[in-house]
Design a protein around this motif. Structure first.
Motif, mmCIF file in Angstrom:
data_model
loop_
_atom_site.group_PDB
_atom_site.id
_atom_site.type_symbol
_atom_site.label_atom_id
_atom_site.label_comp_id
_atom_site.label_asym_id
_atom_site.label_seq_id
_atom_site.Cartn_x
_atom_site.Cartn_y
_atom_site.Cartn_z
ATOM 1 N N ARG A 55 0.841 -1.214 0.000
ATOM 2 C CA ARG A 55 0.000 0.000 0.000
ATOM 3 C C ARG A 55 0.866 1.250 0.000
ATOM 4 O O ARG A 55 2.018 1.222 0.419
ATOM 5 C CB ARG A 55 -0.907 0.011 1.243
ATOM 6 N N ARG A 56 0.285 2.359 -0.410
ATOM 7 C CA ARG A 56 1.070 3.586 -0.588
ATOM 8 C C ARG A 56 1.719 4.033 0.711
ATOM 9 O O ARG A 56 1.142 3.906 1.791
ATOM 10 C CB ARG A 56 0.242 4.718 -1.191
ATOM 11 N N ASN A 57 2.926 4.537 0.588
ATOM 12 C CA ASN A 57 3.712 5.046 1.709
ATOM 13 C C ASN A 57 3.309 6.506 1.926
ATOM 14 O O ASN A 57 3.603 7.359 1.084
ATOM 15 C CB ASN A 57 5.198 4.903 1.335
ATOM 16 N N PRO A 58 2.674 6.824 3.059
ATOM 17 C CA PRO A 58 2.179 8.192 3.256
ATOM 18 C C PRO A 58 3.302 9.204 3.480
ATOM 19 O O PRO A 58 3.043 10.409 3.521
ATOM 20 C CB PRO A 58 1.298 8.073 4.501
ATOM 21 N N TYR A 59 4.526 8.711 3.643
ATOM 22 C CA TYR A 59 5.672 9.613 3.833
ATOM 23 C C TYR A 59 6.540 9.714 2.582
ATOM 24 O O TYR A 59 7.652 10.216 2.659
ATOM 25 C CB TYR A 59 6.521 9.133 5.021
#
Ligand code: GLA
Ligand code: CA
Length: 688
Positions: free
Chosen positions: A302-306
């Motif tokens: 899943r996408r890395n929010p950082y």
């Protein structure tokens, strides 16, 4: 018959058996490759046209990620990004700034062992590691960079400079970037990588980086975002390429360091196994993080929010919210990509070309297929160590001694009908007989410096005789002096149909000239271990980037260090017993690395090619083009992206910029609206 005549002549004249060479066919230059135009030419640009580091007035994120911020579960996007994020320029994006959503469905033949890449664990290939592990520099996208600007692209290293004497390289990391769990990325991470991974002989990272990879540099931190490397020789610019994928891709020291034996970890083995494949949410600097692994089924990211890259409109990247890796076979990757149930394949097994081309030619095909340059090539490497690398048995040692004899290597090369071998994979204008060394069509290739031994069974037999091998018991196979049949073990990777087919072809052709070869087909890590520890007489491998680009992985072109060369590493005592031609090759490669003069570098590579091909350092088999297959719903796939050049296509296409227009999104996310959880926790988290 020719041999008997020659042997008789030798007897009569009282000269050495080398007199047979009069009956051996003379080498030539290689045949010209059938014309095969790459489909789609890159748009050539300078590196600074692709991206820059700068602050933007405002940043955006997907609405569902903003909900995490609103719920107090995540800091605002501007605080998650570095002071100056990497900004991809719209003008260089084939389809412009993208939109959020959707997933790329990969299919791979490998399996993740665990997440300690730095202690040698494989993630299963097919781009999982390329997507998770970011490196100081980046080279995949260089296929579209102007020759005059050819240098690695900045990445986690946003810039660097050389001291006046060229012996100190100062590297500046992107400031304020964060790991996917929010921990700061700093020189603590680069220092741990350099001193406690590369610099610790007990730890071998996946792609084998060792002190020699960085010209034995000494590492020193300057501050949180600056470090220096100090060298013995001026301007070893090859290290900048070795800071790209596979090597200087630091791991999260806040997670790894406490497990390392130097800092309290129980043992090196425990360190390696501390993050098994069911350990979820391992912190990364890449665009996506692993949140689920169902063995032999799927790995979900899943996408890395950082993530620390944005587009010019301030949209945090990546555009794609999810990456999936179906755990199947490499052959199935081609089948599924063409059928549209998978989204991406590097079409590299020539056996699948005709079928894939037929399907892709249908206008209703869900996938686009584009052939690139001839950069997929296979070589048969004889093990050239004579002093114990791989701990051979006495029979094995006798084969090593033969491998070190040029007459024997000539016998092998004359026995191989490369046209027939290529045609056995696929008929048509794809494969070309490959003499070994640098590939035709690449920038350092020079035909006049390339020695090609044509297929000729009689010459092969004459060379066997010259190497002291005759069939003394008349069973059709040559015997070792005073003993039974010579029996060579050929190691091959059996995860790929192509490797196995080529190996079987070689076994048959060697049999035709009376050399008995037995196949040892291993899969995955077993193959890698046998290859890297020298447990083979001969090995067939798909070649690396160094024979295409020369500037990348340059040290692997010859045994420049104890572990750089595929078919000649040092023995247990660290000693390399190089043959004369190998010594000359090492000398040339070191001169190439030390030189900043393009004309001198070209000339050196001509000498290299001559030495390699004339002395059969490796015995080339076949080379052919690969094709990139991508589902048609994806936008921002650059024209002319090769499946393999400086890196694999998974890197070349710049995945963080790839998107799916809203009306084409397929709603196939397995974990919609979730983000990675805390390191080691069970799975992804949602906002509730
Ligand atoms: C494997 C595949 C390649 C490529 C790489 C990426 O080697 O065969 O096509 O996907 O993984 O690491
Ligand atoms: Ca025999």
């Amino acid at each position: 018959m020719m041999i008997q005549r020659a042997a008789m002549a030798a007897l009569l004249l009282g000269v050495s058996a080398y007199a047979v060479s009069a009956d051996v066919m003379a080498p030539t230059t290689p045949p010209d490759a059938p014309k095969f135009d790459a489909q789609g030419q890159p748009v050539f640009v300078n590196r600074s046209d692709i991206a820059e580091f700068k602050a933007l007035p405002a940043y955006n994120e997907p609405a569902w990620v903003k909900a995490f911020v609103d719920a107090g579960k995540l800091p605002p996007v501007a605080e998650r990004l570095p002071k100056e994020p990497m900004v991809y320029k719209t003008a260089n994006m084939p389809d412009g700034n993208g939109v959020y959503g959707d997933v790329m469905r990969h299919v791979i033949g490998g399996r993740p062992e665990g997440w300690n890449f730095w202690a040698g664990q494989s993630y299963g290939w097919g781009g999982i590691d390329i997507g998770l592990v970011e490196c100081l520099t980046r080279t995949g996208p260089l296929f579209q960079v102007n020759a005059a600007d050819l240098q690695p692209m900045p990445n986690l290293a946003k810039s660097w400079e050389w001291s006046e004497d060229g012996k100190t390289l100062t590297v500046h990391l992107v400031e304020g970037a964060k790991w996917s769990d929010g921990a700061p990325f700093t020189t603590a991470d680069t220092e741990f990588y350099f001193n406690d991974v590369v610099g610790d002989p007990e730890v071998t990272p996946l792609m084998g980086a060792a002190p020699a990879t960085y010209s034995d540099a000494v590492y020193a931190n300057v501050d949180d975002y600056t470090f220096t490397l100090t060298f013995q020789t001026p301007f070893p610019e090859a290290v900048l390429y070795n800071m790209a994928y596979g090597n200087f891709c630091p791991g999260p020291s806040h997670i790894l360091k406490p497990q390392h034996p130097k800092y309290g970890g129980a043992s090196y083995e425990a360190f390696q196994k501390a993050f098994p494949s069911d350990y979820m949410n391992f912190p990364v600097m890449g665009g996506w993080t692993v949140v689920e692994h169902r063995p032999d089924d799927v790995v979900v990211l899943r996408r890395n929010p950082y993530y620390w890259k944005v587009d010019e409109a301030g949209n945090q990247l990546p555009y794609l919210d999810e990456m999936q890796y179906r755990l199947s076979t490499w052959g199935d990757r081609d089948v599924q990509a063409v059928a549209g149930t998978g989204d991406f394949s590097n079409l590299e097994q020539a056996e699948n070309y005709v079928e894939a081309l037929k399907k892709a030619a249908d206008p209703a095909s869900p996938a686009k297929l584009a052939f690139g340059p001839r950069t997929i090539g296979y070589t048969l490497y004889p093990n050239l160590s004579g002093n114990g690398w791989g701990e051979p048995t006495p029979e094995g040692q006798a084969i090593r001694d033969l491998n070190r004899n040029l007459d024997f290597r000539k016998a092998i090369t004359y026995a191989i009908d490369r046209q027939r071998l290529g045609d056995s994979l696929v008929k048509g204008p794809f494969t070309v007989p490959y003499p070994g060394g640098l590939y035709d069509g690449t920038s350092y290739y020079d035909k006049a410096s390339t020695v090609f031994y044509p297929y000729d069974a009689a010459s092969a037999k004459a060379q066997l005789e010259a190497a002291g091998l005759t069939d003394t018991d008349g069973d059709g196979f040559v015997n070792v002096a005073g003993g039974g049949n010579l029996n060579v073990t050929l190691l091959t990777q059996s995860d790929y149909a192509t490797d196995k087919n080529l190996a079987e072809g070689v076994v048959a052709m060697m049999g035709e000239v009376g050399v008995k070869v037995t196949l040892s087909a291993l899969t995955g890590k077993d193959f890698d271990n046998a290859r890297d520890s020298g447990k083979f007489d001969w090995i067939i491998i798909r070649n690396g980037t160094e024979l295409i680009t020369v500037v990348q992985n340059t040290t692997a072109l010859a045994p420049t260090g104890p572990t750089t060369d595929v078919n000649h590493k040092a023995n247990g005592a660290g000693e390399l017993d190089l043959l004369d031609h190998e010594k000359a090759m090492v000398d040339i490669v070191n001169k190439f690395i030390a030189s900043r003069d393009p004309a001198e570098r070209q000339a050196l590579m001509k000498d290299y090619q001559k030495l390699y091909t004339e002395n059969l350092d490796g015995i080339g088999l076949t080379a052919y083009p690969g094709a990139l297959i991508v589902n048609k719903r994806f936008a921002n796939i650059p024209a002319g992206a090769p499946i393999f050049m400086y890196n694999w296509a998974e890197d070349n296409i710049i995945r963080e910029r790839v998107f799916v227009p809203a009306d084409k999104q397929i709603g196939a996310e397995l974990h919609p609206n979730t983000l990675p959880g805390a390191p080691g926790s069970a799975g992804p988290v949602s906002v509730e």
